[in-house]
Write a protein that holds these residues in place. Structure first.
Motif, PDB file in Angstrom:
ATOM      1  N   ARG A 166       0.800  -1.140  -0.052  1.00  0.00           N
ATOM      2  CA  ARG A 166      -0.101  -0.119  -0.004  1.00  0.00           C
ATOM      3  C   ARG A 166       0.756   1.253   0.100  1.00  0.00           C
ATOM      4  O   ARG A 166       1.896   1.324   0.650  1.00  0.00           O
ATOM      5  CB  ARG A 166      -0.961   0.048   1.206  1.00  0.00           C
ATOM      6  CG  ARG A 166      -2.070  -0.866   1.337  1.00  0.00           C
ATOM      7  CD  ARG A 166      -2.926  -0.578   2.535  1.00  0.00           C
ATOM      8  NE  ARG A 166      -2.447  -0.965   3.780  1.00  0.00           N
ATOM      9  CZ  ARG A 166      -2.398  -2.160   4.514  1.00  0.00           C
ATOM     10  NH1 ARG A 166      -3.194  -2.987   3.689  1.00  0.00           N
ATOM     11  NH2 ARG A 166      -1.837  -2.313   5.266  1.00  0.00           N
ATOM     12  N   ALA A 167       0.317   2.383  -0.850  1.00  0.00           N
ATOM     13  CA  ALA A 167       1.078   3.609  -0.602  1.00  0.00           C
ATOM     14  C   ALA A 167      -0.335   4.561  -0.273  1.00  0.00           C
ATOM     15  O   ALA A 167      -1.095   4.551  -0.798  1.00  0.00           O
ATOM     16  CB  ALA A 167       1.571   3.816  -2.196  1.00  0.00           C
ATOM     17  N   GLN A 168       0.151   5.421   0.521  1.00  0.00           N
ATOM     18  CA  GLN A 168      -1.085   6.403   1.104  1.00  0.00           C
ATOM     19  C   GLN A 168      -0.511   7.807   0.879  1.00  0.00           C
ATOM     20  O   GLN A 168       0.581   8.169   1.162  1.00  0.00           O
ATOM     21  CB  GLN A 168      -1.353   6.347   2.540  1.00  0.00           C
ATOM     22  CG  GLN A 168      -1.951   4.987   2.752  1.00  0.00           C
ATOM     23  CD  GLN A 168      -2.553   4.895   4.114  1.00  0.00           C
ATOM     24  OE1 GLN A 168      -3.326   4.539   4.351  1.00  0.00           O
ATOM     25  NE2 GLN A 168      -1.966   5.566   5.016  1.00  0.00           N
ATOM     26  N   LEU A 169      -1.313   8.584   0.644  1.00  0.00           N
ATOM     27  CA  LEU A 169      -1.059  10.210   0.529  1.00  0.00           C
ATOM     28  C   LEU A 169      -2.409  10.841   0.878  1.00  0.00           C
ATOM     29  O   LEU A 169      -3.461  10.443   0.752  1.00  0.00           O
ATOM     30  CB  LEU A 169      -0.908  10.538  -0.892  1.00  0.00           C
ATOM     31  CG  LEU A 169      -0.847  12.328  -1.163  1.00  0.00           C
ATOM     32  CD1 LEU A 169       0.444  12.555  -0.575  1.00  0.00           C
ATOM     33  CD2 LEU A 169      -0.772  12.390  -2.837  1.00  0.00           C
ATOM     34  N   ILE A 170      -2.040  11.679   2.122  1.00  0.00           N
ATOM     35  CA  ILE A 170      -3.318  12.150   2.997  1.00  0.00           C
ATOM     36  C   ILE A 170      -3.102  13.568   2.781  1.00  0.00           C
ATOM     37  O   ILE A 170      -2.272  14.188   3.031  1.00  0.00           O
ATOM     38  CB  ILE A 170      -3.104  11.614   4.315  1.00  0.00           C
ATOM     39  CG1 ILE A 170      -3.094  10.122   4.517  1.00  0.00           C
ATOM     40  CG2 ILE A 170      -4.279  12.398   5.191  1.00  0.00           C
ATOM     41  CD1 ILE A 170      -2.826   9.653   5.774  1.00  0.00           C
ATOM     42  N   GLY A 171      -4.507  14.176   2.472  1.00  0.00           N
ATOM     43  CA  GLY A 171      -4.667  15.450   2.436  1.00  0.00           C
ATOM     44  C   GLY A 171      -5.848  15.862   3.496  1.00  0.00           C
ATOM     45  O   GLY A 171      -6.265  14.919   3.744  1.00  0.00           O
ATOM     46  N   GLU A 172      -5.994  17.179   3.790  1.00  0.00           N
ATOM     47  CA  GLU A 172      -7.049  17.531   4.657  1.00  0.00           C
ATOM     48  C   GLU A 172      -7.988  18.737   4.040  1.00  0.00           C
ATOM     49  O   GLU A 172      -7.511  19.329   2.865  1.00  0.00           O
ATOM     50  CB  GLU A 172      -6.287  17.960   5.811  1.00  0.00           C
ATOM     51  CG  GLU A 172      -5.754  17.182   6.572  1.00  0.00           C
ATOM     52  CD  GLU A 172      -5.517  17.504   8.155  1.00  0.00           C
ATOM     53  OE1 GLU A 172      -5.559  18.678   8.406  1.00  0.00           O
ATOM     54  OE2 GLU A 172      -4.945  16.785   8.942  1.00  0.00           O
ATOM     55  N   TYR A 173      -9.328  18.948   4.461  1.00  0.00           N
ATOM     56  CA  TYR A 173      -9.937  19.767   4.247  1.00  0.00           C
ATOM     57  C   TYR A 173     -10.921  20.112   5.335  1.00  0.00           C
ATOM     58  O   TYR A 173     -11.434  19.061   5.926  1.00  0.00           O
ATOM     59  CB  TYR A 173     -10.675  19.312   2.695  1.00  0.00           C
ATOM     60  CG  TYR A 173     -11.534  20.616   2.008  1.00  0.00           C
ATOM     61  CD1 TYR A 173     -10.884  21.460   1.525  1.00  0.00           C
ATOM     62  CD2 TYR A 173     -12.653  20.731   2.371  1.00  0.00           C
ATOM     63  CE1 TYR A 173     -11.731  22.829   0.944  1.00  0.00           C
ATOM     64  CE2 TYR A 173     -13.626  21.800   1.910  1.00  0.00           C
ATOM     65  CZ  TYR A 173     -12.973  22.838   1.249  1.00  0.00           C
ATOM     66  OH  TYR A 173     -13.629  23.984   0.716  1.00  0.00           O
ATOM     67  N   GLU A 174     -11.490  21.375   5.448  1.00  0.00           N
ATOM     68  CA  GLU A 174     -12.575  21.443   6.246  1.00  0.00           C
ATOM     69  C   GLU A 174     -13.154  22.742   5.928  1.00  0.00           C
ATOM     70  O   GLU A 174     -12.694  23.676   5.067  1.00  0.00           O
ATOM     71  CB  GLU A 174     -12.057  21.763   7.594  1.00  0.00           C
ATOM     72  CG  GLU A 174     -11.280  23.161   8.004  1.00  0.00           C
ATOM     73  CD  GLU A 174     -10.698  23.369   9.297  1.00  0.00           C
ATOM     74  OE1 GLU A 174     -11.538  23.428  10.276  1.00  0.00           O
ATOM     75  OE2 GLU A 174      -9.634  23.499   9.425  1.00  0.00           O
TER      76      GLU A 174
END
Length: 179
Positions: A166-174
């Protein structure tokens, strides 16, 4: 939402597998999602590129999941699988419209909005930052098994048993409380 209130990442209870790298021209790790990845604005899947997947990989799957959605079970924004092993990049927008750059044979299942495409971020106003976990799975089979009518949970079940890495890339938003 405090860090203690945040749900675990989507693979917290899955077996450990090899890791590899996913990057994006549209999203830096931990950065705020661009308007293009917001449901009411661009609703466009980001460009993703990956490398270093484990030997034995026969296909890939890509998902986007919000573990912080106030549902008790998170929110699936994107689920596509049976991406041929020769494909190691999806261009921006591959998850919607005419699916530009999505390879033949790749299978989309419905997201939690109910459509078979990428659905952008849309957290409730005032709910704090939500994480959007883009995951690329290295899969040990060319055809994962489910068809386009499967739920994200069924696809996740199959991925649990067929993921080599698995490879992950995490972004955020609110969205602020005053909208």
């Amino acid at each position: 939402m405090t860090e203690q209130q945040r749900a675990p990442l989507p693979h917290a209870f899955h077996p450990e597998v090899a890791s590899f790298t996913v990057v994006s021209d549209d999203l830096a790790p931990g950065a705020v999602l661009d308007a293009a990845q917001v449901y009411a604005e661009g609703n466009t899947s980001p460009q993703l590129r990956w490398e270093g997947h484990p030997a034995g990989t026969k296909s890939f799957a890509v998902t986007c999941f919000d573990p912080d959605a106030p549902t008790g079970s998170g929110f699936w924004h994107w689920v596509v699988f049976d991406i041929p092993v020769s494909v190691t990049e999806l261009p921006a927008g591959a998850g919607g419209g005419a699916f530009p750059g999505l390879p033949e044979g790749a299978v989309h299942v419905r997201n939690d909005y109910g459509s078979k495409e990428f659905g952008g971020a849309a957290p409730p106003a005032g709910d704090g930052p939500h994480r959007y976990v883009f995951t690329v799975y290295a899969v040990d089979t060319e055809n994962l098994g489910p068809d386009a009518d499967a739920s994200p949970a069924v696809v996740g079940f199959h991925l649990r048993f067929h993921a080599l890495g698995r490879a992950q890339l995490i972004g955020e938003y609110e969205v602020s409380a005053d909208g």
